[in-house]
Design a protein around this motif. Structure first.
Motif, short mmCIF file in Angstrom:
data_model
loop_
_atom_site.label_atom_id
_atom_site.label_comp_id
_atom_site.label_asym_id
_atom_site.label_seq_id
_atom_site.Cartn_x
_atom_site.Cartn_y
_atom_site.Cartn_z
N LEU A 230 11.73 -24.31 -32.33
CA LEU A 230 10.88 -23.18 -32.72
C LEU A 230 11.41 -22.52 -33.98
CD1 LEU A 230 10.14 -21.51 -29.24
CD2 LEU A 230 8.60 -22.91 -30.62
N GLU A 231 12.71 -22.37 -34.09
CA GLU A 231 13.31 -21.76 -35.28
C GLU A 231 13.07 -22.63 -36.52
OE1 GLU A 231 17.32 -21.36 -34.00
OE2 GLU A 231 17.00 -19.38 -33.07
N GLU A 234 9.58 -22.09 -37.60
CA GLU A 234 9.44 -20.77 -38.22
C GLU A 234 9.98 -20.78 -39.65
OE1 GLU A 234 10.96 -17.05 -39.64
OE2 GLU A 234 12.29 -18.43 -38.58
N TYR A 238 5.93 -21.44 -40.37
CA TYR A 238 5.10 -21.43 -39.17
C TYR A 238 4.22 -22.67 -39.03
CZ TYR A 238 6.26 -16.43 -38.85
OH TYR A 238 6.92 -15.23 -38.77
N LEU A 264 6.77 -28.24 -25.51
CA LEU A 264 6.46 -27.04 -26.29
C LEU A 264 4.96 -26.94 -26.54
CD1 LEU A 264 9.36 -26.99 -28.93
CD2 LEU A 264 8.88 -25.21 -27.22
N TYR A 269 3.83 -23.00 -26.59
CA TYR A 269 4.67 -22.36 -27.60
C TYR A 269 4.25 -22.75 -29.01
CZ TYR A 269 7.74 -21.12 -23.74
OH TYR A 269 8.24 -20.60 -22.57
N VAL A 270 3.71 -23.96 -29.13
CA VAL A 270 3.16 -24.44 -30.41
C VAL A 270 1.83 -25.11 -30.11
CG1 VAL A 270 5.46 -24.78 -31.40
CG2 VAL A 270 4.29 -26.70 -30.31
N LEU A 279 3.05 -22.54 -34.93
CA LEU A 279 3.56 -21.58 -33.94
C LEU A 279 2.40 -20.79 -33.34
CD1 LEU A 279 6.79 -19.95 -35.43
CD2 LEU A 279 6.61 -21.16 -33.26
N GLY A 283 5.03 -18.59 -29.07
CA GLY A 283 6.22 -19.02 -29.78
C GLY A 283 6.81 -17.90 -30.62
N THR A 286 8.59 -15.44 -28.41
CA THR A 286 9.88 -16.00 -27.96
C THR A 286 10.96 -15.81 -29.02
OG1 THR A 286 8.73 -17.63 -26.60
CG2 THR A 286 11.02 -18.08 -27.14
N LEU A 287 10.58 -15.97 -30.28
CA LEU A 287 11.53 -15.84 -31.37
C LEU A 287 11.87 -14.40 -31.71
CD1 LEU A 287 10.22 -18.61 -33.80
CD2 LEU A 287 12.35 -18.65 -32.49
#
Length: 291
Positions: A230-231, A234, A238, A264, A269-270, A279, A283, A286-287
């Motif tokens: 996820l990071e 990002e 995104y 995910l 989340y995505v 994202l 998601g 979550t970040l």
């Protein structure tokens, strides 16, 4: 194998020595249960729309089935599930509150004990009867239900007071049985009114949850890997091509990385659109939700 004894009490309270799921209890409930039963309870409480989908997704994640785990794996209804999870504890205490806004889900706390008493008047009959069968399968030995909707799934029923009289008529008991129940009704002839009890409901405060707990519940030991993916998404603005996302996942975790990337998507989340991975608001929460 011991059989479950179900006792219905109308117009009375819980007997001594039983674990109580009671609206007057000030302790948060703990609702770990079979995935299908948790999903049914959440649907009856109006938190989710698709119980079958949630049951399937819960089976894909390890650990006990709880509202927090449900929020972690549900792609669409995760926000009301996350709100719901704040009212629940990891483990039950000496009693559990039957939450007025979540009666079916909070009643599941009774499944953790051998002898339990549940104030069942807010539970729909269709859920109550599933709950009784699930209680038998969970190993409960004695289950007392206080003022439940009318059901014939019981070993013994005791009717007393005004509500007991009403239930006796609905169950179409013989007239002599109805008359005995009516004899116990307290009636103030001078003021022409029935005498009842006061409503006693405790206030239960929700707890705040760190957003990273979502991926930890959904992915278990792969939670850090999921968060890293996820990071990475990002940092790329995104949006990333599906191929690049898969390559990143494979570089980070091999086969496990590819499976984590797929989950995910499944858990919301995505999302994949036109060969691109984006994202979602889940998601992003979550970040950044609790930073």
């Amino acid at each position: 194998m011991k059989r479950l004894k179900v006792k219905l009490l109308y117009g009375q309270g819980c007997p001594q020595g039983y674990f109580r799921v009671d609206p007057s209890c000030r302790e948060r409930p703990a609702s770990a249960a079979q995935e299908w039963l948790l999903a049914e309870a959440l649907r009856e409480d109006g938190v989710i729309r698709q119980a079958g989908r949630l049951s399937f997704l819960l089976r894909m994640a390890g650990g006990p089935n709880t509202p927090l785990k449900a929020a972690a794996v549900e792609p669409d209804d995760w926000k009301p599930l996350l709100w719901t999870s704040g009212y629940f504890a990891e483990k039950p205490g000496s009693c559990a509150s039957l939450l007025p806004q979540l009666p079916c889900t909070s009643s599941l706390t009774a499944l953790s004990r051998k002898n339990a008493c549940v104030y069942a008047y807010p539970l729909p009959r269709r859920f109550l009867e599933k709950f009784i069968y699930a209680a038998a399968a969970a190993g409960l030995e004695n289950l007392v239900l206080i003022d439940p909707p009318q059901t014939w799934l019981f070993s013994e029923a005791v009717l007393s007071g005004g509500y007991g009289s009403y239930v006796a008529q609905g169950m179409r008991l013989p007239r002599y049985a109805q008359a005995r129940v009516k004899e116990e009704v307290e009636f103030d002839e001078a003021e022409s009114r029935l005498k009842g009890g006061d409503v006693d409901v405790a206030r239960v405060e929700p707890v705040s949850l760190h957003s990273v707990e979502l991926v930890n519940r959904a992915f278990g030991g792969a939670g850090e890997l999921a968060l890293t993916l996820l990071e990475g998404l990002e940092e790329s603005g995104y949006v990333m091509s599906y191929r690049a996302f898969q390559e990143m996942a494979e570089q980070l975790g091999g086969a496990e990385g590819r499976w984590t990337a797929a989950r995910l998507v499944l858990f919301g989340y995505v999302k994949v659109r036109q060969a691109q991975v984006e994202l979602t608001d889940k998601g992003l929460y979550t970040l950044f939700g609790q930073k």
